[in-house]
Design an enzyme around this catalytic site. Structure first.
Site, PDB file in Angstrom:
ATOM      1  N   ASP A   1       4.268  -4.685  -7.486  1.00 19.44           N
ATOM      2  CA  ASP A   1       3.582  -3.445  -7.084  1.00 19.44           C
ATOM      3  C   ASP A   1       4.103  -2.259  -7.894  1.00 19.44           C
ATOM      4  O   ASP A   1       3.552  -1.165  -7.800  1.00 19.44           O
ATOM      5  CB  ASP A   1       3.766  -3.170  -5.581  1.00 19.44           C
ATOM      6  N   ASN A   2       5.159  -2.462  -8.655  1.00 16.05           N
ATOM      7  CA  ASN A   2       5.690  -1.385  -9.490  1.00 16.05           C
ATOM      8  C   ASN A   2       5.445  -1.652 -10.964  1.00 16.05           C
ATOM      9  O   ASN A   2       6.123  -1.076 -11.814  1.00 16.05           O
ATOM     10  CB  ASN A   2       7.190  -1.204  -9.225  1.00 16.05           C
TER      11      ASN A   2
ATOM     12  N   ARG B   1      -1.977  -1.353 -10.201  1.00 11.95           N
ATOM     13  CA  ARG B   1      -0.769  -2.150 -10.398  1.00 11.95           C
ATOM     14  C   ARG B   1      -1.140  -3.613 -10.402  1.00 11.95           C
ATOM     15  O   ARG B   1      -2.239  -3.982  -9.946  1.00 11.95           O
ATOM     16  CB  ARG B   1       0.198  -1.934  -9.218  1.00 11.95           C
TER      17      ARG B   1
ATOM     18  N   GLY C   1       0.814  -1.217   0.000  1.00 17.68           N
ATOM     19  CA  GLY C   1       0.000   0.000   0.000  1.00 17.68           C
ATOM     20  C   GLY C   1       0.841   1.258   0.000  1.00 17.68           C
ATOM     21  O   GLY C   1       2.067   1.222   0.101  1.00 17.68           O
TER      22      GLY C   1
ATOM     23  N   ARG D   1       3.594   6.258   1.801  1.00 12.43           N
ATOM     24  CA  ARG D   1       3.929   7.692   1.865  1.00 12.43           C
ATOM     25  C   ARG D   1       3.316   8.431   0.689  1.00 12.43           C
ATOM     26  O   ARG D   1       3.864   9.414   0.184  1.00 12.43           O
ATOM     27  CB  ARG D   1       5.429   7.881   1.847  1.00 12.43           C
TER      28      ARG D   1
ATOM     29  N   ASP E   1       8.975   6.438   7.612  1.00  9.71           N
ATOM     30  CA  ASP E   1       8.561   7.778   8.050  1.00  9.71           C
ATOM     31  C   ASP E   1       7.500   8.454   7.177  1.00  9.71           C
ATOM     32  O   ASP E   1       6.943   9.480   7.564  1.00  9.71           O
ATOM     33  CB  ASP E   1       9.784   8.695   8.198  1.00  9.71           C
ATOM     34  N   GLY E   2       7.243   7.903   5.991  1.00  9.98           N
ATOM     35  CA  GLY E   2       6.218   8.492   5.133  1.00  9.98           C
ATOM     36  C   GLY E   2       6.685   9.683   4.325  1.00  9.98           C
ATOM     37  O   GLY E   2       5.895  10.271   3.568  1.00  9.98           O
TER      38      GLY E   2
ATOM     39  N   ARG F   1       2.289  13.620  -8.717  1.00  8.69           N
ATOM     40  CA  ARG F   1       2.430  12.708  -9.860  1.00  8.69           C
ATOM     41  C   ARG F   1       1.101  12.544 -10.582  1.00  8.69           C
ATOM     42  O   ARG F   1       0.052  12.490  -9.945  1.00  8.69           O
ATOM     43  CB  ARG F   1       2.926  11.359  -9.323  1.00  8.69           C
TER      44      ARG F   1
HETATM   45  P1  AMP Z   1       8.667   0.967  -3.772  1.00  8.30           P
HETATM   46  O1  AMP Z   1       9.979   1.630  -3.511  1.00  8.30           O
HETATM   47  O2  AMP Z   1       7.769   1.797  -4.612  1.00  8.30           O
HETATM   48  O3  AMP Z   1       8.756  -0.444  -4.283  1.00  8.30           O
HETATM   49  O4  AMP Z   1       7.977   0.937  -2.344  1.00  8.30           O
HETATM   50  C1  AMP Z   1       7.613  -0.236  -1.669  1.00  8.30           C
HETATM   51  C2  AMP Z   1       6.719   0.065  -0.504  1.00  8.30           C
HETATM   52  O5  AMP Z   1       7.430   0.800   0.498  1.00  8.30           O
HETATM   53  C3  AMP Z   1       5.490   0.891  -0.827  1.00  8.30           C
HETATM   54  O6  AMP Z   1       4.442   0.337  -0.063  1.00  8.30           O
HETATM   55  C4  AMP Z   1       5.863   2.258  -0.346  1.00  8.30           C
HETATM   56  O7  AMP Z   1       4.731   3.025  -0.003  1.00  8.30           O
HETATM   57  C5  AMP Z   1       6.710   1.957   0.879  1.00  8.30           C
HETATM   58  N1  AMP Z   1       7.638   3.032   1.227  1.00  8.30           N
HETATM   59  C6  AMP Z   1       8.775   3.377   0.581  1.00  8.30           C
HETATM   60  N2  AMP Z   1       9.391   4.412   1.194  1.00  8.30           N
HETATM   61  C7  AMP Z   1       8.629   4.746   2.260  1.00  8.30           C
HETATM   62  C8  AMP Z   1       8.725   5.738   3.301  1.00  8.30           C
HETATM   63  N3  AMP Z   1       9.733   6.593   3.377  1.00  8.30           N
HETATM   64  N4  AMP Z   1       7.740   5.773   4.222  1.00  8.30           N
HETATM   65  C9  AMP Z   1       6.707   4.909   4.176  1.00  8.30           C
HETATM   66  N5  AMP Z   1       6.564   3.948   3.245  1.00  8.30           N
HETATM   67  C10 AMP Z   1       7.511   3.864   2.291  1.00  8.30           C
HETATM   68 MG    MG Z   2       6.288   1.418  -5.657  1.00  7.37          MG
END
Ligand code: AMP
Ligand code: MG
Length: 492
Positions: free
Chosen positions: A257-258, A188, A92, A95, A127-128, A181
């Protein structure tokens, strides 16, 4: 009452309303001292927005989700995903937030989405937030891909938040940012995996309908809508990954998810363009096994599409064997679709698109000969095609200069010249300026220190990638010989 003109028009919240099981209502964090860093004016105009209004204080507040446009009901989207092959049932938006959808000037619906907007119920301890560097990186890479004609999500803006984020215990805190964005949707493969896992609900068929409505409306009236959706996504992804391969793009984190249903490139974290041609090229610091290496991308795309097809089985037929047979029938088309898209693109890159389909086998041999030499001599992939265009016009100097010592192009070269390649047509499809890893890192380093100049120049170069411009020579320089392996870090 005379209302002030609003920076954003009324948004729809179709995703939030139609698929409530797939999101949680949430609000963006408040930031102490927000400031617009980059605004994508051409994209703003495509969306029917007024850049002047977006640059005002009310515009900044709207872009950050602090002041909501009418109709906007922000949500954090839920999705699952296979990360490096392991299934995570609930990822999910940790952030990110979907502000809503906007109907653009071409009457297409697009998501307006924030990244770096603070913690959500999906943050899992993180941290979001997001740092300026990675958010500008996503903006830059997206615009570069768009200019190269490759389907992609695109950034409307990057805003500095005035807050600082901790990324590495050993480093100083970094300036924080929010990316705004746009995407034709944020569905996805992982959205379908999550919906499929909610077995007691009927959300999966509604998600199928939603995706069809957004991305392949022609499937709505078809006898087998879910099968048509699968076919559409297989085709879109085969074309997309062929385009990545043709420009030498390595996504770096092709988790399910990407991978979008739309066929747009999403999530520019650890991505990079190859320098020397090398199927094993992998840049991401966390991809030490090379699962997502350059040459593996078509196979990984098919792996991800297979995970997508699995989620749809229950929608394809009542009987499991029939459903599997139907799904496999679609997945089996991927290789041929990919090869056809790649072949057409390579014919254009080699300036022989005019030669027609009859040269196809010949073309594959020529391309194989060329690519083997680029790999053997560690020749820059991007520059090789510009040098070949020169050779097609009768100037072999730049081409020969790419080869080390006594080495020279092999037998494929004469066969290629015999096809009478069109050098000018080659220059119209082979970029001169791509966002090269080290140049990008330098520009982002400067931006983090508060100097946006190098970023703006690089952005300007990659937004018109085919046209040689004085002063931009350094953007076309290959990586220095003997430079250590370039490494990218997940863009958080
Ligand atoms: P991704 O880098 O897009 O593959 O991210 C994988 C997951 O990690 C997703 O659910 C993102 O929302 C979560 N995520 C990545 N960076 C953060 C962050 N700094 N704080 C909270 N969630 C994160
Ligand atoms: Mg992602």
């Amino acid at each position: 009452m005379n209302a002030e003109p609003a920076p954003l028009p009324r948004l729809t919240s179709e995703f939030a309303h139609e698929l409530p099981e797939l999101s949680l209502p949430w609000s963006a964090a408040e930031f102490p001292d927000p400031k617009l860093l980059v605004l994508n004016e051409p994209l703003a105009r495509e969306l029917g927005l007024d850049p002047v209004l977006l640059r005002c204080e009310a515009g900044t507040a709207s872009l950050l989700g602090a002041r909501l446009a009418p109709g906007s009901e922000p949500v954090a989207q839920a999705y699952a995903g296979h990360q490096f092959g392991s299934y995570a049932p609930r990822l999910g938006d940790g952030r990110a937030l979907l502000l809503g959808e906007i109907v653009d000037a071409g009457n297409r619906r697009r998501d307006l989405h924030l990244k770096g907007s603070g913690r959500t119920p999906f943050s899992r301890g993180a941290d979001g937030f997001a740092a300026v560097g990675p958010m500008l990186r996503e903006y830059l890479m997206g615009e570069a891909m768009h200019a190269l004609g490759i389907p992609t999500t695109r950034a409307l803006a990057v805003l500095g938040t005035g807050a600082r984020v901790m990324r590495d215990e050993s480093l100083d805190p970094l300036p924080g940012a929010v990316l705004v964005r746009t995407a034709s949707s944020h569905l996805r493969v992982g959205s379908f995996q999550y919906a499929r896992s909610l077995e007691k609900s009927d959300v999966l068929p509604r998600l199928v309908d939603f995706a069809i409505d957004r991305h392949c409306p022609e499937a709505a009236g078809a006898p087998q809508p879910a099968l048509r959706l699968l076919r559409h996504v297989v085709e879109a992804q085969a074309r997309l990954v062929a385009q990545w391969m043709l420009v030498g793009f390595v996504h770096g984190v092709m988790n399910t998810d990407n991978m979008t249903i739309s066929g747009e490139t999403i999530d520019y974290g650890p991505c990079a363009f190859i320098d020397a041609y090398d199927p094993a090229a992998a840049f991401s610091s966390i991809d030490w096994r090379g699962r997502y290496a350059y040459g593996k991308q078509p196979a990984i795309a098919l792996w991800n599409l297979t995970r997508f097809a699995e989620t749809l089985l229950v929608e394809l037929a009542d009987d499991g064997d029939t459903a599997i047979e139907l799904a496999v029938g679609e997945l089996d088309r991927f290789d041929a679709l990919y090869a056809a898209a790649w072949g057409l693109g390579m014919a254009a890159k080699l300036g022989v698109a005019h030669a027609g389909p009859a040269v196809s086998a010949e073309l594959h041999e020529i391309a194989a000969g060329l690519l083997a030499e680029l790999q053997q001599h560690r020749i820059d992939y991007t520059n090789a095609f510009r040098a070949l265009a020169g050779a097609a016009r009768g100037d072999e100097g730049a081409l020969l200069a790419l080869y080390p010592g006594e080495a020279a192009p092999g037998e494929w070269y004469g066969r290629w010249r015999a096809l009478r390649p069109d050098g000018d047509a080659m220059d119209a499809v082979n970029p001169l300026y791509i966002p090269r890893g080290r140049v990008v890192d330098d520009a982002l380093g400067a931006a983090t220190e508060g100097d946006l100049g190098p970023f703006e120049q690089l952005l300007d170069a990659v937004m018109r990638p085919y046209e040689a411009r004085p002063g931009y020579e350094r953007f076309a320089e290959p990586a220095p010989a003997g430079a250590p392996r370039f490494v990218t870090y997940c863009g958080t």
